[in-house]
Design a protein around this motif. Structure first.
Motif, PDB file in Angstrom:
ATOM      1  N   GLY A  28       0.800  -1.319  -0.043  1.00  0.00           N
ATOM      2  CA  GLY A  28      -0.106   0.054  -0.034  1.00  0.00           C
ATOM      3  C   GLY A  28       0.950   1.237  -0.066  1.00  0.00           C
ATOM      4  N   ASN A  29       0.391   2.299  -0.670  1.00  0.00           N
ATOM      5  CA  ASN A  29       1.496   3.312  -0.824  1.00  0.00           C
ATOM      6  C   ASN A  29       0.704   4.644  -0.471  1.00  0.00           C
ATOM      7  N   GLY A  30      -0.214   4.829   0.692  1.00  0.00           N
ATOM      8  CA  GLY A  30      -0.645   5.859   1.257  1.00  0.00           C
ATOM      9  C   GLY A  30       0.166   6.653   2.221  1.00  0.00           C
ATOM     10  N   ASN A  31      -0.215   7.656   2.895  1.00  0.00           N
ATOM     11  CA  ASN A  31       0.940   8.429   3.483  1.00  0.00           C
ATOM     12  C   ASN A  31       1.277   7.773   4.984  1.00  0.00           C
ATOM     13  N   VAL A  32       0.560   6.630   5.318  1.00  0.00           N
ATOM     14  CA  VAL A  32       1.155   5.988   6.671  1.00  0.00           C
ATOM     15  C   VAL A  32       2.230   5.208   5.930  1.00  0.00           C
ATOM     16  N   ALA A  33       2.240   4.629   4.816  1.00  0.00           N
ATOM     17  CA  ALA A  33       3.445   3.907   4.278  1.00  0.00           C
ATOM     18  C   ALA A  33       4.587   4.806   4.117  1.00  0.00           C
ATOM     19  N   ALA A  66       2.523  -0.847  -4.289  1.00  0.00           N
ATOM     20  CA  ALA A  66       1.460  -0.462  -4.708  1.00  0.00           C
ATOM     21  C   ALA A  66       0.935  -1.543  -5.791  1.00  0.00           C
ATOM     22  N   ARG A  67      -0.267  -1.906  -5.639  1.00  0.00           N
ATOM     23  CA  ARG A  67      -1.099  -2.923  -6.724  1.00  0.00           C
ATOM     24  C   ARG A  67      -1.568  -2.171  -8.064  1.00  0.00           C
ATOM     25  N   ARG A  68      -1.515  -0.885  -8.067  1.00  0.00           N
ATOM     26  CA  ARG A  68      -1.743  -0.190  -9.371  1.00  0.00           C
ATOM     27  C   ARG A  68      -0.549   0.620  -9.579  1.00  0.00           C
ATOM     28  N   GLY A  69      -0.990   1.571 -10.771  1.00  0.00           N
ATOM     29  CA  GLY A  69       0.141   2.059 -11.409  1.00  0.00           C
ATOM     30  C   GLY A  69       0.495   3.415 -10.606  1.00  0.00           C
ATOM     31  N   THR A  81     -10.243   8.885   6.324  1.00  0.00           N
ATOM     32  CA  THR A  81      -9.655   9.818   5.117  1.00  0.00           C
ATOM     33  C   THR A  81      -9.453  11.044   5.731  1.00  0.00           C
ATOM     34  N   GLY A  82      -8.507  11.689   5.168  1.00  0.00           N
ATOM     35  CA  GLY A  82      -8.343  13.300   5.525  1.00  0.00           C
ATOM     36  C   GLY A  82      -7.210  13.489   6.329  1.00  0.00           C
ATOM     37  N   PHE A  83      -7.208  14.931   6.810  1.00  0.00           N
ATOM     38  CA  PHE A  83      -6.286  15.440   7.649  1.00  0.00           C
ATOM     39  C   PHE A  83      -6.571  15.750   8.890  1.00  0.00           C
TER      40      PHE A  83
HETATM   41  P1  NAP Z   1      -4.824   5.114   2.261  1.00  0.00           P
HETATM   42  O1  NAP Z   1      -4.414   6.521   1.928  1.00  0.00           O
HETATM   43  O2  NAP Z   1      -6.294   5.117   1.990  1.00  0.00           O
HETATM   44  O3  NAP Z   1      -4.150   4.139   1.182  1.00  0.00           O
HETATM   45  C1  NAP Z   1      -3.990   2.942   1.180  1.00  0.00           C
HETATM   46  C2  NAP Z   1      -3.392   2.155   0.313  1.00  0.00           C
HETATM   47  O4  NAP Z   1      -3.631   0.621   0.588  1.00  0.00           O
HETATM   48  C3  NAP Z   1      -3.447   2.357  -1.244  1.00  0.00           C
HETATM   49  O5  NAP Z   1      -2.317   2.548  -1.510  1.00  0.00           O
HETATM   50  C4  NAP Z   1      -4.360   1.067  -1.746  1.00  0.00           C
HETATM   51  O6  NAP Z   1      -4.197   0.955  -2.859  1.00  0.00           O
HETATM   52  C5  NAP Z   1      -3.814  -0.014  -0.896  1.00  0.00           C
HETATM   53  N1  NAP Z   1      -4.626  -1.089  -0.744  1.00  0.00           N
HETATM   54  C6  NAP Z   1      -5.753  -1.166  -0.155  1.00  0.00           C
HETATM   55  N2  NAP Z   1      -6.583  -2.538  -0.245  1.00  0.00           N
HETATM   56  C7  NAP Z   1      -5.354  -3.303  -0.732  1.00  0.00           C
HETATM   57  C8  NAP Z   1      -5.145  -4.684  -1.149  1.00  0.00           C
HETATM   58  N3  NAP Z   1      -5.989  -5.636  -0.801  1.00  0.00           N
HETATM   59  N4  NAP Z   1      -4.034  -4.858  -1.547  1.00  0.00           N
HETATM   60  C9  NAP Z   1      -2.975  -4.180  -1.907  1.00  0.00           C
HETATM   61  N5  NAP Z   1      -2.958  -2.811  -1.688  1.00  0.00           N
HETATM   62  C10 NAP Z   1      -4.154  -2.307  -0.944  1.00  0.00           C
HETATM   63  O7  NAP Z   1      -4.382   4.704   3.736  1.00  0.00           O
HETATM   64  P2  NAP Z   1      -3.406   5.425   4.913  1.00  0.00           P
HETATM   65  O8  NAP Z   1      -2.137   5.566   4.347  1.00  0.00           O
HETATM   66  O9  NAP Z   1      -3.571   4.495   6.055  1.00  0.00           O
HETATM   67  O10 NAP Z   1      -3.911   6.815   5.198  1.00  0.00           O
HETATM   68  C11 NAP Z   1      -5.221   6.882   5.894  1.00  0.00           C
HETATM   69  C12 NAP Z   1      -5.559   8.416   5.829  1.00  0.00           C
HETATM   70  O11 NAP Z   1      -4.576   9.283   6.913  1.00  0.00           O
HETATM   71  C13 NAP Z   1      -5.354   9.255   4.482  1.00  0.00           C
HETATM   72  O12 NAP Z   1      -6.305  10.117   4.219  1.00  0.00           O
HETATM   73  C14 NAP Z   1      -4.083   9.886   4.590  1.00  0.00           C
HETATM   74  O13 NAP Z   1      -3.825  10.822   3.653  1.00  0.00           O
HETATM   75  C15 NAP Z   1      -4.061  10.320   6.184  1.00  0.00           C
HETATM   76  N6  NAP Z   1      -2.668  10.538   6.367  1.00  0.00           N
HETATM   77  C16 NAP Z   1      -2.028  11.692   6.460  1.00  0.00           C
HETATM   78  C17 NAP Z   1      -0.850  12.030   6.783  1.00  0.00           C
HETATM   79  C18 NAP Z   1      -0.109  13.212   6.548  1.00  0.00           C
HETATM   80  O14 NAP Z   1      -0.819  14.055   6.111  1.00  0.00           O
HETATM   81  N7  NAP Z   1       0.852  13.381   6.655  1.00  0.00           N
HETATM   82  C19 NAP Z   1      -0.047  10.984   7.640  1.00  0.00           C
HETATM   83  C20 NAP Z   1      -0.677   9.743   7.417  1.00  0.00           C
HETATM   84  C21 NAP Z   1      -2.123   9.325   7.110  1.00  0.00           C
HETATM   85  P3  NAP Z   1      -5.551   1.229  -4.004  1.00  0.00           P
HETATM   86  O15 NAP Z   1      -5.524   2.584  -4.213  1.00  0.00           O
HETATM   87  O16 NAP Z   1      -4.999   0.357  -5.032  1.00  0.00           O
HETATM   88  O17 NAP Z   1      -6.859   0.720  -3.096  1.00  0.00           O
END
Ligand code: NAP
Length: 549
Positions: free
Chosen positions: A255-260, A299-302, A448-450
Motif C-alpha cells: 500500500g502506498n498511502g501517507n502512512v506507508a 502498490a498494486r496499481r500504477g 480519510t483526510g487530515f
Molecule cells: P490510504 O491513503 O487509504 O492508502 C491505502 C493504500 O492501501 C492504497 O495504496 C491502496 O491501494 C492500498 N490497498 C488497499 N487495499 C489493498 C489490498 N487489498 N492490496 C494491496 N493494496 C491495497 O491509507 P493510509 O495510508 O492508511 O492513510 C489514511 C488517511 O490518513 C489518508 O487520508 C492519509 O492521507 C491520512 N494520513 C495523512 C498523513 C499526512 O498528512 N502526513 C499521514 C498519515 C495518514 P489502492 O489505491 O489500489 O486501493
C-alpha cells in the motif's frame, strides 16, 4: 514576497478566515475543500500581512523568502492552484463566508455533552460546543494522555504537525470542559451511564483497527501492519512490546498511502536526526542497530493511482533517497502522456525525476514499486520474502512485510455498526436509531483526510446535536452533574484530570532535556506517577468546584 502554504498544512481552514483579502483556497464553503490535499495561497493576491501565519496551528505558512531549500517546491505548488494571470490581483473585500456557530437556545440548566475520545475530532467538537455560554462537556479518554493520533499517529519527524497540540491544550483549558483521562467507556462506564448523565453522547473514537490483508503467510513472525509500527515508534503504551525485527536488509510495505511513507521514512532515517524528535526510546534503540538498507513501498496499481498526497511526496523526495525500477520509470512516462489532472501530473513529474533502483545502495533508501499485487508471504519459521502477481510479478526477499492498506473503525458497544464501511451509520453525525448519540471524525466518515478536516466534520455534528437540543429532542440528564464525577471516580480511582495531564506533559518535556521536544512515557504506570505529582488546587477552590457541580 507572498506567503506560501507548505507540507504540514492540516487543512483546518483557520488561515482562510484570518486572511483579510480572501486569497487562501479552497475555503471551507467551496466544493473542493473536503477533498483538497492542502490549502493554497494565491501569490498574486496575497498582501503579505502575515495574519495567516498566526492563525495556522501547525506552522505551515511562511513568507517565500523564509522557506528552507526543501520547501521551495511549495512556491510553485501554491501558484499552480490558480489560473495563470498577469500582474497583481486587486485586494477583494469579499471575505470567505464564516460558517456560523450553532446557537443554543437557553434553558434552565446547561447543555451537557459527553465526548468519547480526545483526538482532533473530539477536540474540535468540544471547542465548537464551548463557543456558547452554559455548555458543559465531559471528555473521556482511555489513555492517561490526550490527543489521539496527534500523539500516537503523526510521525515523530513531523514535529510541526504535532504543534497542533498547543491549540488543543488551549481548548482543553476552557471553562466548561472536564477531562476524564484513563477512563475507558465500555469498561469503567457504559453508554447507558453516559446517556443518563448527559443530554447527548458524542463518539469521536477514530478508527483504531487496521484493514487486514487475507493472503497466505500474513501470520508469520515478521509480518505486521504499518499502523502498529507507527504506534510503536510513537510510544503508544499498548505497542511498546511490538516485535519489530530490523535485522533483515529489506522491509516491504504493501500500500502506498501517507502512512506507508511515514513508516518508510522513519525506517530509513538517520537515527541521530530522529534522536532530536519525540520518538520513543525503545524505537530509537532498535533503529540504531537496524540493518535495513531498503524499504520497498509496493502498490498494486500504477503510478498515476498513488495514494500518497503531493505535499508528502515532496517532503519524502526532498529528505530521503527515493528510487524507482526501470519498468516503473517507463510506466511513469506512459502515465504522464495520458493524464491531464494537474495534481496527478505534478506527482508523476516528481516520480519521473527519481533515481534508478539499479544504482548501488549507499545509504538506507526507499523504493516505490508499482503494479505489484501481493500474492503470498514466504517463509517457514519467519518471513523471508513476498511473492507478487501483476505486471511487476516476482519474488522480493524481505525480513519484514507490513501492510499499510488503511485503518478500520471498530464497533462500539450498544451502537449500530456498518461492517462493510467500518463506520457507525449516521446522518451528518446523528447516529441512526440512537436518540441522543452522535459521531464525528473517522468513526463517522471513514479513515480519510487530515487533522484539520475534523474541524468541519465536528462542526457539522455539533450543528445537528444543537438542533436536536433546541427542538427538545434530547431528554434532560437524570442526575445532577456532581453525580457523574462521583460515579467515574468510584469506578476508576486512577482517573487523570487536566492538572494530571499538565504534570505528565511537563515531566515529558523535562525528560527531553532541551534537546528533544519531549521524552515520552510509554508505560501507563509511569504516566500515572507523573500525573500524581500535579499540585492539588487549594481547598477553597475545590469546595467551590464541588458547589458548581
Ligand atoms: P490510504 O491513503 O487509504 O492508502 C491505502 C493504500 O492501501 C492504497 O495504496 C491502496 O491501494 C492500498 N490497498 C488497499 N487495499 C489493498 C489490498 N487489498 N492490496 C494491496 N493494496 C491495497 O491509507 P493510509 O495510508 O492508511 O492513510 C489514511 C488517511 O490518513 C489518508 O487520508 C492519509 O492521507 C491520512 N494520513 C495523512 C498523513 C499526512 O498528512 N502526513 C499521514 C498519515 C495518514 P489502492 O489505491 O489500489 O486501493
Amino acid at each position: 514576497m507572498p506567503h506560501v502554504v507548505t507540507q504540514s498544512c492540516c487543512s483546518d481552514g483557520s488561515c482562510v478566515y484570518a486572511c483579510p483579502v480572501n486569497c487562501i483556497h479552497p475555503s471551507p464553503d467551496e466544493p473542493g475543500f473536503a477533498t483538497a490535499e492542502m490549502l493554497y495561497i494565491d501569490p498574486l493576491a496575497c498582501v503579505d500581512c502575515g495574519a495567516c501565519v498566526s492563525a495556522c496551528p501547525v506552522g505551515a505558512i511562511s513568507p517565500d523568502t523564509k522557506l528552507t531549500d526543501n520547501q521551495l517546491p511549495f512556491i510553485e505548488l501554491n501558484a499552480a492552484f490558480y489560473p495563470k494571470r498577469e500582474g497583481r490581483i486587486p485586494p477583494t473585500s469579499k471575505l470567505a463566508p464564516v460558517i456560523e456557530a450553532p446557537r443554543i437556545e437557553p434553558r434552565k440548566g446547561p447543555l451537557t455533552v459527553a465526548i468519547v475520545g480526545s483526538g482532533p475530532a473530539a477536540m474540535y467538537a468540544a471547542d465548537e460546543l464551548l463557543t456558547q455560554r452554559g455548555v458543559r462537556v465531559n471528555m473521556f479518554e482511555k489513555l492517561p494522555t490526550p490527543y489521539g493520533l496527534v500523539r500516537a499517529g503523526v510521525a515523530p519527524d513531523h514535529q510541526s504537525t504535532k504543534r497542533v497540540t498547543k491549540l488543543f491544550d488551549r481548548m482543553a483549558e476552557q471553562n466548561g470542559l472536564t477531562l476524564y483521562l484513563n477512563v475507558e467507556v465500555g469498561k469503567h462506564i457504559s453508554h447507558a451511564d453516559l446517556l443518563e448523565h448527559h443530554h447527548a453522547v458524542l463518539y469521536a473514537v477514530g478508527a483504531p483497527n487496521d484493514r487486514r490483508l487475507d493472503i497466505e503467510g500474513m501470520n508469520l513472525p515478521g509480518t505486521g501492519t504499518a499502523t502498529e509500527v507507527v504506534a510503536w515508534f510513537n510510544g503508544h503504551p499498548d505497542f511498546t512490546d511490538l516485535a519489530v525485527d530490523l535485522s533483515g536488509e529489506r522491509v516491504v510495505i504493501i500500500g502506498n498511502g501517507n502512512v506507508a511513507l511515514d513508516v518508510a521514512r522513519i525506517l530509513t532515517s538517520d537515527p541521530d536526526q530522529l534522536a532530536r524528535t519525540d520518538i520513543a526510546d525503545h524505537a530509537l534503540r532498535a533503529l540504531r542497530s537496524s540493518r535495513v538498507q531498503e524499504v520497498v513501498i509496493a502498490a498494486r496499481r500504477g503510478p498515476q493511482f498513488s495514494a500518497f498526497t503531493l505535499p508528502e511526496l515532496i517532503g519524502l523526495t526532498t529528505t530521503c533517497d527515493v528510487v524507482l525500477d526501470a519498468a516503473d520509470h517507463q510506466q511513469v512516462i506512459v502515465d504522464l502522456a495520458g493524464v491531464t489532472d494537474p495534481l496527478t501530473r505534478n506527482k508523476l513529474e516528481i516520480l519521473a525525476k527519481l533515481g534508478d533502483a539499479s544504482a548501488p545502495i549507499t545509504r538506507p533508501r526507499i523504493r516505490l514499486a508499482y503494479n505489484v499485487t501481493p500474492h503470498r508471504v514466504l517463509g517457514d519459521q519467519r518471513v523471508t520474502g513476498i511473492e507478487f502477481t501483476g505486471s511487476g510479478a516476482g519474488v522480493l526477499e524481505a525480513g519484514m512485510v507490513l501492510t499499510s492498506i488503511g485503518y478500520r473503525g471498530k464497533a462500539i458497544a450498544d451502537l449500530p455498526f456498518d461492517e462493510r464501511a467500518g463506520v457507525v451509520p449516521n446522518d451528518g453525525g446523528r447516529v441512526v436509531d440512537s436518540p441522543g448519540t452522535y459521531v464525528a471524525g473517522w468513526i463517522k466518515r471513514g479513515p480519510t483526510g487530515f487533522i484539520g478536516s475534523n474541524k468541519s466534520c465536528a462542526a457539522e455534528t455539533v450543528h445537528r446535536l444543537v438542533e436536536d437540543y433546541n427542538r427538545g429532542r434530547l431528554g434532560d440528564p437524570d442526575h445532577r452533574p456532581a453525580a457523574l464525577d462521583k460515579l467515574v471516580r468510584g469506578r476508576q480511582p486512577a482517573v487523570v484530570d487536566a492538572a494530571g495531564w499538565r504534570a505528565i506533559d511537563a515531566a515529558e518535556i523535562a525528560r527531553g532535556g532541551g534537546v528533544r521536544p519531549r521524552g515520552k512515557f510509554t508505560q501507563v504506570p509511569d504516566m500515572l506517577a507523573a500525573a500524581a505529582t500535579a499540585p492539588r488546587p487549594p481547598l477553597g477552590k475545590r469546595l467551590l468546584a464541588g458547589l458548581r457541580h
